[in-house]
Structure formats: structure tokens, C-alpha cells
Write a protein that holds these residues in place. Sequence first.
Motif, PDB file in Angstrom:
ATOM      1  N   ARG A   1       0.845  -1.189   0.000  1.00 43.03           N
ATOM      2  CA  ARG A   1       0.000   0.000   0.000  1.00 43.03           C
ATOM      3  C   ARG A   1       0.885   1.245   0.000  1.00 43.03           C
ATOM      4  NH1 ARG A   1      -1.483  -2.650   4.388  1.00 43.03           N
ATOM      5  NH2 ARG A   1      -1.113  -0.842   5.738  1.00 43.03           N
ATOM      6  N   VAL A   2       0.419   2.293  -0.667  1.00 39.05           N
ATOM      7  CA  VAL A   2       1.182   3.539  -0.720  1.00 39.05           C
ATOM      8  C   VAL A   2       0.259   4.696  -0.360  1.00 39.05           C
ATOM      9  CG1 VAL A   2       2.496   5.145  -2.155  1.00 39.05           C
ATOM     10  CG2 VAL A   2       2.761   2.664  -2.478  1.00 39.05           C
ATOM     11  N   ARG A   3       0.685   5.465   0.613  1.00 40.06           N
ATOM     12  CA  ARG A   3       0.001   6.713   0.943  1.00 40.06           C
ATOM     13  C   ARG A   3       0.947   7.855   0.627  1.00 40.06           C
ATOM     14  NH1 ARG A   3      -2.858   8.565   6.670  1.00 40.06           N
ATOM     15  NH2 ARG A   3      -4.661   9.569   5.681  1.00 40.06           N
ATOM     16  N   MET A   4       0.507   8.751  -0.231  1.00 42.64           N
ATOM     17  CA  MET A   4       1.339   9.873  -0.660  1.00 42.64           C
ATOM     18  C   MET A   4       0.964  11.130   0.125  1.00 42.64           C
ATOM     19  SD  MET A   4       1.581  11.675  -4.442  1.00 42.64           S
ATOM     20  CE  MET A   4       2.539  10.344  -5.177  1.00 42.64           C
ATOM     21  N   ARG A   5       1.978  11.808   0.609  1.00 43.06           N
ATOM     22  CA  ARG A   5       1.807  13.125   1.228  1.00 43.06           C
ATOM     23  C   ARG A   5       2.295  14.175   0.237  1.00 43.06           C
ATOM     24  NH1 ARG A   5       3.309  15.405   7.089  1.00 43.06           N
ATOM     25  NH2 ARG A   5       3.844  17.559   6.572  1.00 43.06           N
ATOM     26  N   VAL A   6       1.475  15.172  -0.018  1.00 45.65           N
ATOM     27  CA  VAL A   6       1.867  16.284  -0.890  1.00 45.65           C
ATOM     28  C   VAL A   6       2.104  17.501  -0.008  1.00 45.65           C
ATOM     29  CG1 VAL A   6       1.253  17.712  -2.869  1.00 45.65           C
ATOM     30  CG2 VAL A   6       0.431  15.346  -2.739  1.00 45.65           C
ATOM     31  N   ASN A   7       3.354  17.914   0.108  1.00 43.37           N
ATOM     32  CA  ASN A   7       3.665  19.128   0.854  1.00 43.37           C
ATOM     33  C   ASN A   7       3.297  20.336   0.010  1.00 43.37           C
ATOM     34  OD1 ASN A   7       4.639  17.957   3.201  1.00 43.37           O
ATOM     35  ND2 ASN A   7       6.731  17.813   2.439  1.00 43.37           N
ATOM     36  N   VAL A   8       2.585  21.283   0.597  1.00 46.51           N
ATOM     37  CA  VAL A   8       1.999  22.379  -0.178  1.00 46.51           C
ATOM     38  C   VAL A   8       2.527  23.725   0.299  1.00 46.51           C
ATOM     39  CG1 VAL A   8      -0.152  23.526  -0.837  1.00 46.51           C
ATOM     40  CG2 VAL A   8      -0.106  21.031  -0.556  1.00 46.51           C
ATOM     41  N   ASN A   9       3.105  24.489  -0.652  1.00 43.25           N
ATOM     42  CA  ASN A   9       3.371  25.906  -0.444  1.00 43.25           C
ATOM     43  C   ASN A   9       2.606  26.677  -1.518  1.00 43.25           C
ATOM     44  OD1 ASN A   9       4.833  25.606  -2.803  1.00 43.25           O
ATOM     45  ND2 ASN A   9       6.829  26.055  -1.903  1.00 43.25           N
ATOM     46  N   GLU A  10       2.905  27.963  -1.704  1.00 40.69           N
ATOM     47  CA  GLU A  10       2.135  28.771  -2.653  1.00 40.69           C
ATOM     48  C   GLU A  10       2.180  28.192  -4.064  1.00 40.69           C
ATOM     49  OE1 GLU A  10       3.766  32.685  -2.313  1.00 40.69           O
ATOM     50  OE2 GLU A  10       2.224  33.341  -0.888  1.00 40.69           O
ATOM     51  N   LYS A  11       3.379  27.825  -4.528  1.00 39.28           N
ATOM     52  CA  LYS A  11       3.510  27.333  -5.903  1.00 39.28           C
ATOM     53  C   LYS A  11       2.843  25.972  -6.076  1.00 39.28           C
ATOM     54  CE  LYS A  11       7.706  29.892  -7.114  1.00 39.28           C
ATOM     55  NZ  LYS A  11       9.128  29.808  -7.566  1.00 39.28           N
ATOM     56  N   VAL A  12       2.970  25.108  -5.084  1.00 42.46           N
ATOM     57  CA  VAL A  12       2.333  23.793  -5.171  1.00 42.46           C
ATOM     58  C   VAL A  12       0.817  23.957  -5.168  1.00 42.46           C
ATOM     59  CG1 VAL A  12       2.040  21.552  -4.051  1.00 42.46           C
ATOM     60  CG2 VAL A  12       4.297  22.640  -4.086  1.00 42.46           C
ATOM     61  N   LEU A  13       0.307  24.881  -4.359  1.00 46.32           N
ATOM     62  CA  LEU A  13      -1.132  25.114  -4.311  1.00 46.32           C
ATOM     63  C   LEU A  13      -1.670  25.459  -5.695  1.00 46.32           C
ATOM     64  CD1 LEU A  13      -3.492  25.341  -2.198  1.00 46.32           C
ATOM     65  CD2 LEU A  13      -3.114  27.816  -2.294  1.00 46.32           C
ATOM     66  N   GLU A  14      -0.913  26.264  -6.441  1.00 45.56           N
ATOM     67  CA  GLU A  14      -1.336  26.656  -7.790  1.00 45.56           C
ATOM     68  C   GLU A  14      -1.313  25.485  -8.762  1.00 45.56           C
ATOM     69  OE1 GLU A  14       1.432  29.672  -8.792  1.00 45.56           O
ATOM     70  OE2 GLU A  14       0.608  31.172  -7.400  1.00 45.56           O
ATOM     71  N   GLN A  15      -0.525  24.448  -8.460  1.00 48.61           N
ATOM     72  CA  GLN A  15      -0.326  23.336  -9.379  1.00 48.61           C
ATOM     73  C   GLN A  15      -1.049  22.054  -8.952  1.00 48.61           C
ATOM     74  OE1 GLN A  15       1.473  23.471 -12.361  1.00 48.61           O
ATOM     75  NE2 GLN A  15       1.372  25.669 -11.935  1.00 48.61           N
ATOM     76  N   LEU A  16      -1.950  22.143  -7.983  1.00 46.22           N
ATOM     77  CA  LEU A  16      -2.632  20.932  -7.517  1.00 46.22           C
ATOM     78  C   LEU A  16      -3.440  20.269  -8.622  1.00 46.22           C
ATOM     79  CD1 LEU A  16      -3.862  21.855  -3.918  1.00 46.22           C
ATOM     80  CD2 LEU A  16      -2.004  20.303  -4.566  1.00 46.22           C
ATOM     81  N   GLY A  17      -4.034  21.069  -9.498  1.00 41.99           N
ATOM     82  CA  GLY A  17      -4.790  20.495 -10.613  1.00 41.99           C
ATOM     83  C   GLY A  17      -3.893  19.702 -11.543  1.00 41.99           C
ATOM     84  N   VAL A  18      -2.690  20.209 -11.780  1.00 46.69           N
ATOM     85  CA  VAL A  18      -1.729  19.504 -12.635  1.00 46.69           C
ATOM     86  C   VAL A  18      -1.337  18.173 -12.001  1.00 46.69           C
ATOM     87  CG1 VAL A  18       0.585  19.588 -13.665  1.00 46.69           C
ATOM     88  CG2 VAL A  18      -0.851  21.656 -13.613  1.00 46.69           C
ATOM     89  N   LEU A  19      -1.044  18.197 -10.699  1.00 47.60           N
ATOM     90  CA  LEU A  19      -0.671  16.957 -10.015  1.00 47.60           C
ATOM     91  C   LEU A  19      -1.837  15.973 -10.028  1.00 47.60           C
ATOM     92  CD1 LEU A  19       1.306  15.294  -8.336  1.00 47.60           C
ATOM     93  CD2 LEU A  19       0.402  16.432  -6.289  1.00 47.60           C
ATOM     94  N   ARG A  20      -3.030  16.472  -9.787  1.00 54.02           N
ATOM     95  CA  ARG A  20      -4.202  15.604  -9.812  1.00 54.02           C
ATOM     96  C   ARG A  20      -4.347  14.923 -11.162  1.00 54.02           C
ATOM     97  NH1 ARG A  20      -8.433  14.314 -12.917  1.00 54.02           N
ATOM     98  NH2 ARG A  20      -9.981  13.230 -11.664  1.00 54.02           N
ATOM     99  N   ASP A  21      -4.165  15.663 -12.246  1.00 54.87           N
ATOM    100  CA  ASP A  21      -4.262  15.092 -13.593  1.00 54.87           C
ATOM    101  C   ASP A  21      -3.162  14.067 -13.838  1.00 54.87           C
ATOM    102  OD1 ASP A  21      -6.441  16.701 -14.019  1.00 54.87           O
ATOM    103  OD2 ASP A  21      -5.371  18.189 -15.232  1.00 54.87           O
TER     104      ASP A  21
END
Length: 457
Positions: A241-261
Amino acid sequence: MIELRLSDFTIFVPVSGTGTVLALNTCYGTAAELPGALARQVADGDLADLSLDLLQSLIELSIATIRSTEEEQRAFTRELLRRGQVARDSPPRVYLMPSYDCNLKCVYCFQHKVRRTTPSVTMSEVVALAALRHVETIFAGESWRSVTLYGGEPLSPDNQAIIEFLCGSARQRGIRLMAATHAWNLNQYEHLLGPQGIEALHVTVDGPASTHDQLRIGPRGARTFNTIMEHIHLALDRGARVRMRVNVNEKVLEQLGVLRDNLDASGLLANPLFGVYLAPMFDTKAHREKGVTALSKSLVSEAVLAARLGSSTELATAFCGYPPIYDKIAAMIAGRRPFPHLGHCCYGTRTIVLDPRGDMYPCVFLAGETEFAYGSYLRETSAQDRSRAWIDEGTQRCRVTTCKYALYCGAGSPYDSFARCGSTRPPSCNCRDFEQTLAGYAAAAYRRRVARDSRSM
């Protein structure tokens, strides 16, 4: 005369674009779904014209109540103490650190100072056996015995021999193993991955490749995102099993849609062995002591992260929020019993960290900060379990406030308090910010539940 009124612990959360408003009670952990116009009527305290069925439902959920303010506050205090006691009596999470070393150079790592000031030590077989014996003592009488390998980086090339030894020795004792890893070298551990070895992984990324490769830097400046993603697929193929943690700052917040895709296109979001959550990056004590502001200027609060998640069904169905907070709120939205956790993170769940030198700590973020070490598992006489006392401290942090959100915020992160003022005890949560955090996560959990229900129909 008995007067029916709104509970002092009732709040209203609009779920944008749905016409639904959630009425939540933060003392009893209950939720009701109301149409917008009806929610406004209830919020205004205009209860007389409600149907008897709706009124009965709101009373059963404690959204409306005949209790006085004093009676509700006493009930809140009882519930706070009850959850603290349940957390105190629950089995602990145990972490085993084969080393403090790490072969990546993440720019925001909270352990940089610890590694600079701590001699490099890799756990020996003798120490590993002592750690496993102590684990057996911790879990005496428990049917579920699980240990998470932590670091530093536990699955680095230099640790392979001791990890192989730990896997074999743990299996002989019926101890299950998981690992928190950057997954850069995971291919070297392929033979150990799966239900009979390291059965679950916790892997951190920093957004999609465009942001991740600027923050999570490999040996000799190598880009790490694509290799880490390949290794996640390798682990899943092995049945881990794999659980991924995404650390979020301002730039990552803007790119969450890209990561989701990206996660969707690669098939990860559809894999039942895979899950992913978001967590705000946090400032470190070392950065604060040096007056370094580059990291802090790029940070986003959990309230901002939660609001983003709660505003998008697409993101809410892909990502969960930060588990110490989000999981409790999601349980309320789903109508499940409240989690036993009270304090935030290790202040709410008993935690025992066994480091490679034999020292014991009550929190993974404080391992290596020697003032928090409380004994040695190498010597039975000094191997005192302080995890229950740590829970008591966390409960006390929540008791000093009359905030209606204390059962959910847990008085904030103890490490954040430590980074700010050198002590874990002062609360670090801002009540106004947390009101937004709770609203965002509640909306996100509602969107996620509705989407799941619609798929199952």
C-alpha cells in the motif's frame, strides 16, 4: 419555561455550487445537510416554523438544544476529557529509526540541524534486536503490532543490510512493517516490498515535477520526481500500500490540478492500494533561529489549503486534507463516531520513537532534539513509556481554551509551537484561521462523500 435554541457549538458551512449548507455541532461531532434557504432560517434561530420531523432531527443531532450555555460547556469539557482518556489508553504508533542520515537535500527539511549536530550512526543488529524486544513489550497483549521505519531516510542504500535484518527479525515476532520514505532508492528494496515484508509506504512529494524537482533535490542535484513515481508503481505492483503526502506551499497550491491530472492519467487515483493527502509545509526551528525568511514567505496556511480543497469537487475527490485534522472532520460529515484523538498529531495519539542510538522520543518531529529524549530502550530500567504523559500534556493544552473547535484543532501542532517559542506546550492554533480550516475540510469531505455515493449507485 424550556426554550429551544441553537447550540453554542453549532456552525454552518456552505458548500459552494451545491445549494447545500452543512450544520455541524463541534461538541458532539454531528452533521445535518440543509438547503440554503432553510439553513439561513435555522441559523437565524427561527425554529418555530420548522416541521416536526426536521426539528426532531436537529434536536437529536444537538444542532438545536434546550441545554443552557453552562450545561453545554460542562458537556464539552466531559467530552474533551473522555477523548483524552481514550487516546491515553489506546495502543501507540511506534517508529523505528535505523539512521538520521538522508541522501536527499530537501530545502525545507526540519532535520537539517539535527543531522549537522548529530554524529552519523546506523543502527546495529544488536540495537535492532533490543528495539524489537522493546516493541514486543509495548504491544504486549495486542493482536495488532505494527512499526513504521522512519528517518532520516530509512530505505537509503547505506541502510539496506540493517533493513533486511529488521524485516526478517520482525516477521519472526509477528511485527508488521511500514516505512516513511522518499522512495528515491526504492528499487533497491524491491525484494522486501509487499504483504510479507514492508507492506505499506508513506511517500512525500512536493507537487508535480515542476515544483517538486526544485524542492526535493537528489544526489548531485538530480531531479527526483519521475524516479519516485516509477518506484511508487513498482511498490504497488508488489502489493504494498502507498500513501502519498503532498507538501503544499504557494507554488504547489497553484499546481494541484496539474498533479491531480498526473496521478489520474497514471492510474494511481484508481488503484485501491493508493491514497494521497495534502499537508501545508511548515517553518522549521532552525530557519526561525537563523532569521531565514525564504521558506516562510512561500508558505500557505492550512486554512488556505482547506479552502482550496473545499471549493473543488475534482480536488476533493482526489486528495484528502492533513490527517490529524481532516480525518476527524470527515468522520463528522460521514456520521461516524468521533475519533478518540484529542490533541494534535503526537499530542493526540500515543507515539513512541526509537532512534538508532537507543534513545526514545514522544514525537517524530522532535527526534534528535535531545531535550525531548526520555530514556533508553537499551536499558530496561530507563525505558519508561512517556507517551501517556505526552497525551496528558496535549489534553491540558486543549483544556486551557474555551474555543468551540478544541476537539478538532487539538490546540495546534506541538512542533509549530516548538519552532516558534522553543516549547511544545503553548497552543499554536489561531481560532479564526481554524474556523476556515474546519469549513474547508468539511466542504471537501462532503464533496468526496457525495461523489463516492454517486459512483456506487
